[in-house]
Design a protein around this motif. Structure first.
Motif, PDB file in Angstrom:
ATOM      1  N   GLU A 100      46.625  51.789  20.447  1.00 37.37           N
ATOM      2  CA  GLU A 100      45.457  52.335  19.752  1.00 37.37           C
ATOM      3  C   GLU A 100      44.659  53.267  20.654  1.00 37.37           C
ATOM      4  OE1 GLU A 100      43.069  49.312  18.002  1.00 37.37           O
ATOM      5  OE2 GLU A 100      44.704  48.514  16.762  1.00 37.37           O
ATOM      6  N   ALA A 101      44.465  52.862  21.899  1.00 36.79           N
ATOM      7  CA  ALA A 101      43.713  53.705  22.837  1.00 36.79           C
ATOM      8  C   ALA A 101      44.452  55.015  23.088  1.00 36.79           C
ATOM      9  CB  ALA A 101      43.498  52.956  24.155  1.00 36.79           C
ATOM     10  N   ALA A 102      45.781  54.954  23.179  1.00 40.89           N
ATOM     11  CA  ALA A 102      46.583  56.163  23.389  1.00 40.89           C
ATOM     12  C   ALA A 102      46.435  57.123  22.212  1.00 40.89           C
ATOM     13  CB  ALA A 102      48.044  55.787  23.592  1.00 40.89           C
ATOM     14  N   ALA A 103      46.478  56.582  20.992  1.00 35.31           N
ATOM     15  CA  ALA A 103      46.352  57.427  19.800  1.00 35.31           C
ATOM     16  C   ALA A 103      44.975  58.093  19.738  1.00 35.31           C
ATOM     17  CB  ALA A 103      46.601  56.598  18.551  1.00 35.31           C
ATOM     18  N   VAL A 104      43.926  57.347  20.087  1.00 35.49           N
ATOM     19  CA  VAL A 104      42.565  57.905  20.081  1.00 35.49           C
ATOM     20  C   VAL A 104      42.442  59.018  21.115  1.00 35.49           C
ATOM     21  CG1 VAL A 104      40.151  57.394  20.588  1.00 35.49           C
ATOM     22  CG2 VAL A 104      41.483  55.821  19.177  1.00 35.49           C
ATOM     23  N   ASP A 105      42.984  58.801  22.317  1.00 33.65           N
ATOM     24  CA  ASP A 105      42.891  59.811  23.379  1.00 33.65           C
ATOM     25  C   ASP A 105      43.671  61.075  23.013  1.00 33.65           C
ATOM     26  OD1 ASP A 105      41.322  58.145  24.803  1.00 33.65           O
ATOM     27  OD2 ASP A 105      42.783  57.657  26.365  1.00 33.65           O
ATOM     28  N   VAL A 106      44.825  60.909  22.373  1.00 33.24           N
ATOM     29  CA  VAL A 106      45.609  62.077  21.948  1.00 33.24           C
ATOM     30  C   VAL A 106      44.845  62.860  20.880  1.00 33.24           C
ATOM     31  CG1 VAL A 106      47.704  62.811  20.741  1.00 33.24           C
ATOM     32  CG2 VAL A 106      47.853  61.148  22.584  1.00 33.24           C
ATOM     33  N   ALA A 107      44.230  62.146  19.933  1.00 31.96           N
ATOM     34  CA  ALA A 107      43.432  62.823  18.905  1.00 31.96           C
ATOM     35  C   ALA A 107      42.278  63.610  19.531  1.00 31.96           C
ATOM     36  CB  ALA A 107      42.903  61.801  17.901  1.00 31.96           C
ATOM     37  N   ASN A 108      41.641  63.034  20.544  1.00 36.72           N
ATOM     38  CA  ASN A 108      40.559  63.738  21.239  1.00 36.72           C
ATOM     39  C   ASN A 108      41.092  64.963  21.979  1.00 36.72           C
ATOM     40  OD1 ASN A 108      38.706  61.833  20.367  1.00 36.72           O
ATOM     41  ND2 ASN A 108      38.898  60.574  22.207  1.00 36.72           N
ATOM     42  N   ALA A 109      42.277  64.832  22.576  1.00 39.28           N
ATOM     43  CA  ALA A 109      42.879  65.968  23.282  1.00 39.28           C
ATOM     44  C   ALA A 109      43.212  67.100  22.308  1.00 39.28           C
ATOM     45  CB  ALA A 109      44.139  65.513  24.020  1.00 39.28           C
ATOM     46  N   LEU A 110      43.645  66.739  21.103  1.00 33.58           N
ATOM     47  CA  LEU A 110      43.966  67.761  20.100  1.00 33.58           C
ATOM     48  C   LEU A 110      42.715  68.517  19.649  1.00 33.58           C
ATOM     49  CD1 LEU A 110      46.602  65.941  17.855  1.00 33.58           C
ATOM     50  CD2 LEU A 110      47.000  67.775  19.485  1.00 33.58           C
ATOM     51  N   SER A 111      41.600  67.813  19.569  1.00 30.04           N
ATOM     52  CA  SER A 111      40.362  68.494  19.173  1.00 30.04           C
ATOM     53  C   SER A 111      39.952  69.535  20.224  1.00 30.04           C
ATOM     54  CB  SER A 111      39.243  67.470  18.974  1.00 30.04           C
ATOM     55  OG  SER A 111      38.951  66.797  20.190  1.00 30.04           O
ATOM     56  N   ILE A 112      40.295  69.253  21.492  1.00 29.65           N
ATOM     57  CA  ILE A 112      40.017  70.228  22.554  1.00 29.65           C
ATOM     58  C   ILE A 112      41.001  71.389  22.476  1.00 29.65           C
ATOM     59  CG2 ILE A 112      39.958  70.554  25.056  1.00 29.65           C
ATOM     60  CD1 ILE A 112      39.159  67.598  25.298  1.00 29.65           C
ATOM     61  N   ALA A 113      42.269  71.074  22.180  1.00 33.61           N
ATOM     62  CA  ALA A 113      43.311  72.111  22.137  1.00 33.61           C
ATOM     63  C   ALA A 113      43.239  72.950  20.873  1.00 33.61           C
ATOM     64  CB  ALA A 113      44.689  71.457  22.248  1.00 33.61           C
ATOM     65  N   LYS A 114      42.465  72.500  19.876  1.00 30.27           N
ATOM     66  CA  LYS A 114      42.430  73.170  18.575  1.00 30.27           C
ATOM     67  C   LYS A 114      42.090  74.655  18.695  1.00 30.27           C
ATOM     68  CE  LYS A 114      42.303  73.037  13.990  1.00 30.27           C
ATOM     69  NZ  LYS A 114      43.469  72.707  13.147  1.00 30.27           N
ATOM     70  N   GLY A 115      41.172  75.005  19.593  1.00 31.69           N
ATOM     71  CA  GLY A 115      40.768  76.397  19.753  1.00 31.69           C
ATOM     72  C   GLY A 115      41.860  77.296  20.281  1.00 31.69           C
ATOM     73  N   ARG A 116      42.902  76.723  20.916  1.00 35.01           N
ATOM     74  CA  ARG A 116      44.002  77.529  21.475  1.00 35.01           C
ATOM     75  C   ARG A 116      45.195  77.597  20.538  1.00 35.01           C
ATOM     76  NH1 ARG A 116      45.107  74.616  26.989  1.00 35.01           N
ATOM     77  NH2 ARG A 116      46.647  76.311  27.161  1.00 35.01           N
ATOM     78  N   LEU A 117      45.104  76.919  19.401  1.00 38.94           N
ATOM     79  CA  LEU A 117      46.227  76.895  18.463  1.00 38.94           C
ATOM     80  C   LEU A 117      46.054  77.969  17.394  1.00 38.94           C
ATOM     81  CD1 LEU A 117      46.559  73.038  17.896  1.00 38.94           C
ATOM     82  CD2 LEU A 117      47.797  74.448  19.548  1.00 38.94           C
ATOM     83  N   PRO A 118      47.140  78.414  16.748  1.00 37.65           N
ATOM     84  CA  PRO A 118      47.015  79.335  15.624  1.00 37.65           C
ATOM     85  C   PRO A 118      46.098  78.765  14.555  1.00 37.65           C
ATOM     86  CG  PRO A 118      49.315  79.136  16.288  1.00 37.65           C
ATOM     87  CD  PRO A 118      48.550  78.113  17.065  1.00 37.65           C
ATOM     88  N   ARG A 119      45.394  79.615  13.853  1.00 36.69           N
ATOM     89  CA  ARG A 119      44.330  79.141  12.966  1.00 36.69           C
ATOM     90  C   ARG A 119      44.855  78.394  11.737  1.00 36.69           C
ATOM     91  NH1 ARG A 119      42.050  84.626   9.999  1.00 36.69           N
ATOM     92  NH2 ARG A 119      44.032  85.316   9.070  1.00 36.69           N
ATOM     93  N   ASN A 120      46.117  78.585  11.370  1.00 42.83           N
ATOM     94  CA  ASN A 120      46.612  77.974  10.133  1.00 42.83           C
ATOM     95  C   ASN A 120      47.480  76.745  10.380  1.00 42.83           C
ATOM     96  OD1 ASN A 120      48.681  79.519  11.272  1.00 42.83           O
ATOM     97  ND2 ASN A 120      49.720  79.762   9.302  1.00 42.83           N
ATOM     98  N   VAL A 121      47.344  76.118  11.550  1.00 43.07           N
ATOM     99  CA  VAL A 121      48.154  74.921  11.822  1.00 43.07           C
ATOM    100  C   VAL A 121      47.237  73.710  11.997  1.00 43.07           C
ATOM    101  CG1 VAL A 121      49.986  76.259  12.922  1.00 43.07           C
ATOM    102  CG2 VAL A 121      48.219  75.214  14.346  1.00 43.07           C
TER     103      VAL A 121
END
Length: 576
Positions: A100-121
């Motif tokens: 559970e902790a791993a899944a939460v940390d990955v979700a938080n990491a994705l929110s940080i990476a969101k700005g570097r991803l293509p806008r429609n993904v």
């Protein structure tokens, strides 16, 4: 402990009966799996990147996600697989992290990476482990003479059947696969688009104005018509038709918009028929058999609700686990029989067989009860621990029984006196032996990493069985002895025959054994014992040197499951 329960026999019998009943219930109700869940916490990030090649998906999606996940504490490995239209990033963490902790940390990491991803993904986060293996795979195919297509079945499976199954608390997750994922197809007429001066940049901007996070894909057909796949909902079709592209120009004026399915990159054939598959998964720590029973019960209800669809099981873990559990119970039965036979050959004593024959099932069901009460499960490792414990279980009972008989035969004591003195004499040695065995096994529970997660349930079960065996040997066996020896210690002809058989065969080894003991206690006894110890150690080293290369080394032993699997790899750009 001996005095307390010996004076309170009914309390003892009640306690044994309670554990016996709970043990029977546990054998039926305990979660049953093949092996304990021993994989490290794993999190998978799957991102759909419509129209992207594998290289584009790797550079624009996988790389930013991997870089952010790599910064998470206790991450062990990060890897990715990239194919056309998809990025799959897998992160593995240390055991201490927790799923559970791993899944939460990955979700938080994705929110940080969101700005570097293509806008429609939009990346999707999934937890993975032993529990994600399909418990059952249910194949959905059109019924005979039914006017329904596989694409229609996919829509029903996504919209109705999957949510229905997830409503059952026993089912952890349901995955639908086999292609035909629903999507809105926008077929753009290139001549009309050219006539009005509409290029695809204008089309893309207009479509993204509805929802910039909804994935969009572009494909070109043989007739030069461009198809835009919009991964939205069916109720958006009319809105798309009225979508303004230019003043006085709507999207419906230059394109045909329909509710269909996206480009197929997967397919499924189950039981010889093309269909849609439902992968039924258990929750972490869930029981394969319980989930399978729940899914099959729901499948029968769904078959009545959807008579145009045939429901069938095309793959399952259930048969393998049921076979493994049955085989282990049969092995346990055989082990009990052979243990009692060995006792008869070596001791020639029916009383010892009765004592062992009663104590073994008591220990077994008491161990089952404790495993159930502490939230455990049944698997091959647990059964193996109980089988390994059988030999040690009988030792305690036989030692107490034989010492009571010695007091009756050699000391000529009255029965109750012999029981009390005989039991008290061996309480300390029996406890010391039990404690010594536990001390040897206990460190294996903390060897760390994968071996610890395999050995721990085995060692815990062995320790429980040993402690239960010790308890019964100093409480139940003395009470049983009062009944076994009420008519004296005489032996039947069969017992005498087995006694003579032992003396004329295996018993002949006692003389050389006594000779070794005399040798080790002679003059310069310390050197003699060191010599014997060195001889034994040298023999073990030589045997290891010669045997180990022959038997090989592996994490887990190979298992013949009777299942054949073939994998055929195609180009990522191929259509199904």
């Amino acid at each position: 402990m001996f005095d307390y329960f010996y004076k309170r026999p009914y309390q003892l019998y009640s306690l044994i009966l309670a554990f016996f009943i709970i043990g029977i219930a546990a054998l039926v109700l305990l979660p049953k799996n093949l092996f304990p869940d021993a994989n490290r916490p794993q999190v998978v990030v799957i991102t759909q990147v419509p129209g992207a090649t594998a290289e584009v998906a790797a550079n624009t999606v996988s790389k930013p996600i991997e870089e952010e996940i790599a910064r998470i504490a206790m991450v062990r490995d990060v890897s990715s697989v990239n194919v056309a239209n998809f990025s799959i990033v897998k992160a593995e963490f240390e055991y201490k992290k927790g799923l559970e902790a791993a899944a939460v940390d990955v979700a938080n990491a994705l929110s940080i990476a969101k700005g570097r991803l293509p806008r429609n993904v939009t990346p999707a986060v999934y937890t993975a482990g032993d529990f994600t293996l399909p418990v059952d795979v249910i194949t959905l195919t059109p019924a005979k003479d039914a006017n329904i297509s596989v694409a229609d079945i996919r829509k029903i499976a996504d919209s109705f059947i999957k949510p229905y199954l997830l409503g059952n608390p026993a089912i952890g997750n349901v995955e639908v696969f086999g292609g035909y994922q629903s999507a809105i197809n926008i077929e753009v007429d290139p001549f009309k688009a050219k006539k009005y001066g509409v290029d695809f940049d204008k089309l893309a901007k207009a479509i993204f104005s509805i929802d910039k996070d909804t994935p969009v894909g572009f494909t070109k057909g043989k007739d030069s018509f461009y198809t835009i796949t919009y991964y939205g909902e069916r109720d958006q079709i009319e809105r798309l038709k009225q979508l303004p592209i230019l003043p006085n120009l709507r999207l419906g004026d230059i394109a045909t918009i329909s509710w269909s399915y996206q480009k197929r990159t997967s397919g499924y054939i189950g039981n010889g028929k093309e269909g849609i598959a439902l992968s039924i998964q258990r929750a972490p720590g869930g029981s394969v058999l319980a989930v399978s029973k729940a899914a099959r019960a729901e499948m029968k209800k769904l078959a009545k609700l959807y008579p145009n669809i045939d429901f069938s099981i095309s793959d399952t873990q259930r048969d393998l686990i049921e076979t493994a559990n049955t085989n282990m119970l049969e092995a346990l039965r055989d082990a009990i029989i052979y243990t009692l036979l060995v006792i008869m050959i070596f001791l020639g004593n029916f009383r010892a067989i009765i004592a062992a024959g009663l104590s073994i099932p008591m220990v077994f069901f008491a161990t089952m009860a404790i495993i159930w009460l502490t939230g455990g499960e049944l698997n091959i490792v647990i059964y193996t621990a109980i089988i390994l414990a059988l030999g040690m279980l009988t030792d305690d009972a036989v030692v107490v029984l034989e010492n009571i008989e010695r007091h009756l035969n050699e000391e000529h004591e009255e029965l109750q006196t012999a029981i009390k003195k005989g039991t008290k004499e061996v309480i300390s040695p029996v406890f010391a032996g039990t404690l010594a065995t536990i001390a040897v096994l206990f460190p294996l529970m903390f060897v760390g990493d994968f071996p610890q997660h395999i050995f721990r349930p085995l060692i815990e079960t062995l320790i429980i069985a040993l402690l239960v065996s010790y308890f019964l040997s100093i409480t139940f066996i003395p009470k049983l002895s009062a009944w076994l020896y009420k008519n004296g210690t005489g032996k039947t002809r069969i017992e005498q025959w087995f006694e003579k058989l032992y003396e004329n065969t295996i018993g002949r080894l006692v003389t050389p054994y006594i000779g070794i003991l005399k040798f080790s206690n002679g003059r310069w006894w310390a050197l003699r014992r060191m010599f014997l110890t060195a001889l034994v150690v040298l023999t073990l080293i030589l045997s290891l040197k010669n045997v180990m290369p022959l038997i090989g080394k592996d994490v887990m032993p190979p298992m013949d499951t009777g299942i054949i699997k073939a994998q055929i790899a195609f180009s990522a750009n191929e259509n199904v």
